[in-house]
Design a protein around this motif. Structure first.
Motif, PDB file in Angstrom:
ATOM      1  N   PRO A 134       0.798  -1.229   0.000  1.00 37.11           N
ATOM      2  CA  PRO A 134       0.000   0.000   0.000  1.00 37.11           C
ATOM      3  C   PRO A 134       0.832   1.281   0.000  1.00 37.11           C
ATOM      4  CG  PRO A 134      -0.050  -1.010   2.160  1.00 37.11           C
ATOM      5  CD  PRO A 134       0.626  -1.989   1.239  1.00 37.11           C
ATOM      6  N   GLU A 135       2.079   1.190   0.382  1.00 36.51           N
ATOM      7  CA  GLU A 135       2.925   2.374   0.437  1.00 36.51           C
ATOM      8  C   GLU A 135       3.527   2.737  -0.925  1.00 36.51           C
ATOM      9  OE1 GLU A 135       5.486  -1.040   0.216  1.00 36.51           O
ATOM     10  OE2 GLU A 135       3.699  -0.701   1.423  1.00 36.51           O
ATOM     11  N   ARG A 136       3.403   1.864  -1.881  1.00 40.91           N
ATOM     12  CA  ARG A 136       4.077   2.034  -3.167  1.00 40.91           C
ATOM     13  C   ARG A 136       3.125   2.471  -4.271  1.00 40.91           C
ATOM     14  NH1 ARG A 136       7.326  -2.033  -6.965  1.00 40.91           N
ATOM     15  NH2 ARG A 136       7.874  -0.432  -8.468  1.00 40.91           N
ATOM     16  N   GLU A 137       3.623   3.320  -5.154  1.00 43.08           N
ATOM     17  CA  GLU A 137       2.898   3.697  -6.366  1.00 43.08           C
ATOM     18  C   GLU A 137       3.509   2.943  -7.535  1.00 43.08           C
ATOM     19  OE1 GLU A 137       1.301   8.160  -6.224  1.00 43.08           O
ATOM     20  OE2 GLU A 137       3.497   8.035  -6.172  1.00 43.08           O
ATOM     21  N   TYR A 138       2.641   2.497  -8.447  1.00 36.56           N
ATOM     22  CA  TYR A 138       3.077   1.753  -9.628  1.00 36.56           C
ATOM     23  C   TYR A 138       2.639   2.492 -10.877  1.00 36.56           C
ATOM     24  CZ  TYR A 138       3.615  -2.329  -6.577  1.00 36.56           C
ATOM     25  OH  TYR A 138       3.997  -3.191  -5.591  1.00 36.56           O
ATOM     26  N   SER A 139       3.493   2.492 -11.887  1.00 34.09           N
ATOM     27  CA  SER A 139       3.052   2.998 -13.185  1.00 34.09           C
ATOM     28  C   SER A 139       2.300   1.868 -13.884  1.00 34.09           C
ATOM     29  CB  SER A 139       4.246   3.439 -14.033  1.00 34.09           C
ATOM     30  OG  SER A 139       4.977   2.309 -14.483  1.00 34.09           O
ATOM     31  N   ILE A 140       1.514   2.220 -14.873  1.00 34.38           N
ATOM     32  CA  ILE A 140       0.774   1.211 -15.645  1.00 34.38           C
ATOM     33  C   ILE A 140       1.762   0.238 -16.292  1.00 34.38           C
ATOM     34  CG2 ILE A 140      -0.779   0.856 -17.617  1.00 34.38           C
ATOM     35  CD1 ILE A 140      -2.130   2.134 -15.112  1.00 34.38           C
ATOM     36  N   THR A 141       2.877   0.757 -16.794  1.00 34.05           N
ATOM     37  CA  THR A 141       3.897  -0.090 -17.432  1.00 34.05           C
ATOM     38  C   THR A 141       4.510  -1.066 -16.431  1.00 34.05           C
ATOM     39  OG1 THR A 141       4.378   1.701 -18.974  1.00 34.05           O
ATOM     40  CG2 THR A 141       6.014  -0.046 -18.795  1.00 34.05           C
ATOM     41  N   GLU A 142       4.809  -0.594 -15.210  1.00 33.13           N
ATOM     42  CA  GLU A 142       5.349  -1.481 -14.176  1.00 33.13           C
ATOM     43  C   GLU A 142       4.361  -2.594 -13.842  1.00 33.13           C
ATOM     44  OE1 GLU A 142       7.984   0.723 -10.906  1.00 33.13           O
ATOM     45  OE2 GLU A 142       6.038   1.686 -11.247  1.00 33.13           O
ATOM     46  N   ARG A 182       3.401  12.382 -18.181  1.00 31.57           N
ATOM     47  CA  ARG A 182       2.593  11.478 -19.010  1.00 31.57           C
ATOM     48  C   ARG A 182       2.305  10.153 -18.315  1.00 31.57           C
ATOM     49  NH1 ARG A 182       4.486  11.333 -25.070  1.00 31.57           N
ATOM     50  NH2 ARG A 182       2.752   9.884 -24.962  1.00 31.57           N
ATOM     51  N   SER A 183       2.886   9.951 -17.136  1.00 28.86           N
ATOM     52  CA  SER A 183       2.702   8.687 -16.412  1.00 28.86           C
ATOM     53  C   SER A 183       1.495   8.749 -15.494  1.00 28.86           C
ATOM     54  CB  SER A 183       3.931   8.364 -15.566  1.00 28.86           C
ATOM     55  OG  SER A 183       5.035   8.107 -16.372  1.00 28.86           O
ATOM     56  N   ARG A 184       0.840   7.643 -15.377  1.00 26.27           N
ATOM     57  CA  ARG A 184      -0.267   7.487 -14.433  1.00 26.27           C
ATOM     58  C   ARG A 184       0.220   6.562 -13.330  1.00 26.27           C
ATOM     59  NH1 ARG A 184      -6.213   5.043 -15.973  1.00 26.27           N
ATOM     60  NH2 ARG A 184      -7.195   5.373 -13.953  1.00 26.27           N
ATOM     61  N   LEU A 185       0.242   7.056 -12.099  1.00 29.67           N
ATOM     62  CA  LEU A 185       0.697   6.277 -10.954  1.00 29.67           C
ATOM     63  C   LEU A 185      -0.503   5.804 -10.148  1.00 29.67           C
ATOM     64  CD1 LEU A 185       3.724   8.465  -9.836  1.00 29.67           C
ATOM     65  CD2 LEU A 185       3.725   6.437 -11.303  1.00 29.67           C
ATOM     66  N   VAL A 186      -0.462   4.544  -9.751  1.00 33.08           N
ATOM     67  CA  VAL A 186      -1.588   3.884  -9.092  1.00 33.08           C
ATOM     68  C   VAL A 186      -1.116   3.332  -7.752  1.00 33.08           C
ATOM     69  CG1 VAL A 186      -3.227   1.986  -9.302  1.00 33.08           C
ATOM     70  CG2 VAL A 186      -2.481   3.198 -11.340  1.00 33.08           C
ATOM     71  N   LYS A 187      -1.995   3.423  -6.753  1.00 26.27           N
ATOM     72  CA  LYS A 187      -1.697   2.782  -5.468  1.00 26.27           C
ATOM     73  C   LYS A 187      -3.002   2.390  -4.785  1.00 26.27           C
ATOM     74  CE  LYS A 187      -0.228   5.214  -1.931  1.00 26.27           C
ATOM     75  NZ  LYS A 187       0.556   6.065  -1.075  1.00 26.27           N
ATOM     76  N   ALA A 188      -2.865   1.601  -3.734  1.00 31.55           N
ATOM     77  CA  ALA A 188      -4.031   1.155  -2.971  1.00 31.55           C
ATOM     78  C   ALA A 188      -4.655   2.338  -2.240  1.00 31.55           C
ATOM     79  CB  ALA A 188      -3.620   0.089  -1.963  1.00 31.55           C
ATOM     80  N   ARG A 189      -5.941   2.330  -2.206  1.00 30.08           N
ATOM     81  CA  ARG A 189      -6.663   3.329  -1.434  1.00 30.08           C
ATOM     82  C   ARG A 189      -6.937   2.716  -0.062  1.00 30.08           C
ATOM     83  NH1 ARG A 189     -12.304   6.292  -2.726  1.00 30.08           N
ATOM     84  NH2 ARG A 189     -12.252   7.510  -0.812  1.00 30.08           N
ATOM     85  N   THR A 190      -6.225   3.193   0.944  1.00 33.18           N
ATOM     86  CA  THR A 190      -6.280   2.584   2.280  1.00 33.18           C
ATOM     87  C   THR A 190      -7.263   3.272   3.217  1.00 33.18           C
ATOM     88  OG1 THR A 190      -4.428   3.946   3.027  1.00 33.18           O
ATOM     89  CG2 THR A 190      -3.890   1.775   2.111  1.00 33.18           C
ATOM     90  N   ASP A 191      -7.927   4.319   2.747  1.00 30.41           N
ATOM     91  CA  ASP A 191      -8.818   5.090   3.612  1.00 30.41           C
ATOM     92  C   ASP A 191     -10.286   4.687   3.493  1.00 30.41           C
ATOM     93  OD1 ASP A 191      -9.138   6.026   1.029  1.00 30.41           O
ATOM     94  OD2 ASP A 191      -9.352   8.127   1.623  1.00 30.41           O
ATOM     95  N   THR A 192     -10.539   3.493   2.985  1.00 32.58           N
ATOM     96  CA  THR A 192     -11.920   3.032   2.842  1.00 32.58           C
ATOM     97  C   THR A 192     -12.141   1.774   3.681  1.00 32.58           C
ATOM     98  OG1 THR A 192     -11.573   1.505   1.005  1.00 32.58           O
ATOM     99  CG2 THR A 192     -11.867   3.829   0.441  1.00 32.58           C
ATOM    100  N   PRO A 193     -13.392   1.488   4.037  1.00 27.01           N
ATOM    101  CA  PRO A 193     -13.679   0.272   4.792  1.00 27.01           C
ATOM    102  C   PRO A 193     -13.348  -1.008   4.004  1.00 27.01           C
ATOM    103  CG  PRO A 193     -15.572   1.759   4.834  1.00 27.01           C
ATOM    104  CD  PRO A 193     -14.580   2.340   3.877  1.00 27.01           C
ATOM    105  N   LEU A 194     -13.249  -0.911   2.686  1.00 31.15           N
ATOM    106  CA  LEU A 194     -12.938  -2.094   1.871  1.00 31.15           C
ATOM    107  C   LEU A 194     -11.483  -2.524   1.953  1.00 31.15           C
ATOM    108  CD1 LEU A 194     -14.768  -1.430  -1.528  1.00 31.15           C
ATOM    109  CD2 LEU A 194     -15.308  -3.163   0.198  1.00 31.15           C
ATOM    110  N   ARG A 204     -11.414   0.324 -13.813  1.00 26.02           N
ATOM    111  CA  ARG A 204     -12.514  -0.270 -13.027  1.00 26.02           C
ATOM    112  C   ARG A 204     -12.268  -0.108 -11.525  1.00 26.02           C
ATOM    113  NH1 ARG A 204     -11.602  -4.750 -16.543  1.00 26.02           N
ATOM    114  NH2 ARG A 204     -13.080  -4.695 -18.227  1.00 26.02           N
ATOM    115  N   LEU A 205     -11.036  -0.392 -11.114  1.00 33.34           N
ATOM    116  CA  LEU A 205     -10.718  -0.385  -9.686  1.00 33.34           C
ATOM    117  C   LEU A 205     -10.634   1.023  -9.102  1.00 33.34           C
ATOM    118  CD1 LEU A 205      -8.128  -3.305  -9.751  1.00 33.34           C
ATOM    119  CD2 LEU A 205     -10.439  -3.367  -8.784  1.00 33.34           C
ATOM    120  N   THR A 206     -10.186   1.989  -9.870  1.00 33.61           N
ATOM    121  CA  THR A 206     -10.208   3.371  -9.381  1.00 33.61           C
ATOM    122  C   THR A 206     -11.646   3.893  -9.366  1.00 33.61           C
ATOM    123  OG1 THR A 206      -9.650   4.231 -11.576  1.00 33.61           O
ATOM    124  CG2 THR A 206      -7.840   3.970 -10.019  1.00 33.61           C
ATOM    125  N   GLY A 207     -12.408   3.543 -10.381  1.00 39.81           N
ATOM    126  CA  GLY A 207     -13.821   3.937 -10.408  1.00 39.81           C
ATOM    127  C   GLY A 207     -14.600   3.366  -9.236  1.00 39.81           C
ATOM    128  N   GLY A 208     -14.206   2.186  -8.769  1.00 37.69           N
ATOM    129  CA  GLY A 208     -14.863   1.544  -7.634  1.00 37.69           C
ATOM    130  C   GLY A 208     -14.296   1.955  -6.289  1.00 37.69           C
TER     131      GLY A 208
END
Length: 194
Positions: free
Chosen positions: A25-33, A65-77, A51-55
């Motif tokens: 959860p502490e790490r950001e990933y690029s789409i390519t990674e 130009r990079s999109r970085l993704v990480k876990a959203r830890t502030d939700t009950p899910l 889908r997962l960001t929308g949810g």
């Protein structure tokens, strides 16, 4: 086809992606990674990330130009989903992380019921995770690693060690012959660890 490890998911790629991101959860990933780590095209990862960001399961941001993704830890899910991913798809990212840094490890494979479910064989959820380490790592370090992995995955992790020569011989050791005859999942120890 839904994965046998967790049949409520749409695909094995979805499970691998969720496990990788949620268990780090502490790490950001690029789409390519993510595409490289999961072994699919960036387009496939992009669709799943959308889908997962929308949810609300993942969060993203743009850096140039990079999109970085990480876990959203502030939700009950987050916590229950993270726990679910740890016990189902978690062995791959977790064991890759810990074994990649252990001196003397040449290769590593998950075998047994977890590998069978990962490869699509139907059956009950695996009660444990069997790992074959090829090389000459310190036995005490391997034992400690198995204990820590067991604790983090919520199930027993059994680690067996074989020399490179014994693994490559392809004859002789009945245990290694039986391991080779069943499904194997090789861990990518060459990848960059988070």
């Amino acid at each position: 086809m839904s994965p046998s490890l967790l049949p409520i998911l749409r695909s094995r790629m979805q499970g691998e992606l969720l496990a990788l991101v949620l268990l780090h959860p502490e790490r950001e990933y690029s789409i390519t990674e993510l595409a490289g780590d999961v072994g699919v095209t960036p387009t496939a990862v992009l669709r799943e990330v959308d889908r997962l960001t929308g949810g609300g399961i993942l969060t993203d941001r743009r850096v140039g130009r990079s999109r970085l993704v990480k876990a959203r830890t502030d939700t009950p899910l987050y916590r229950p989903l993270s726990d679910l991913m740890a016990v189902s798809f978690g062995p791959m990212p977790l064991l890759t992380d810990v074994l990649a840094g252990l001196e003397g490890v040449q290769r590593a494979y998950i075998y047994g019921s977890w590998a069978a479910r990962y490869n699509g064989e139907p059956g009950p959820p695996p009660a444990d995770v069997d790992v074959l380490v090829v090389g000459d790592p310190d036995a005490d370090a391997l034992f400690d690693l198995a204990e820590e992995a067991s604790r983090r995955l919520g199930r027993e992790v059994n680690v067996h060690r074989a020399s490179v020569e014994a693994w490559e011989a392809r004859t002789g050791d009945p245990f290694l012959i039986s391991v080779r005859e069943r499904p194997l999942v090789q861990l990518n120890l060459d990848q960059e660890t988070p």
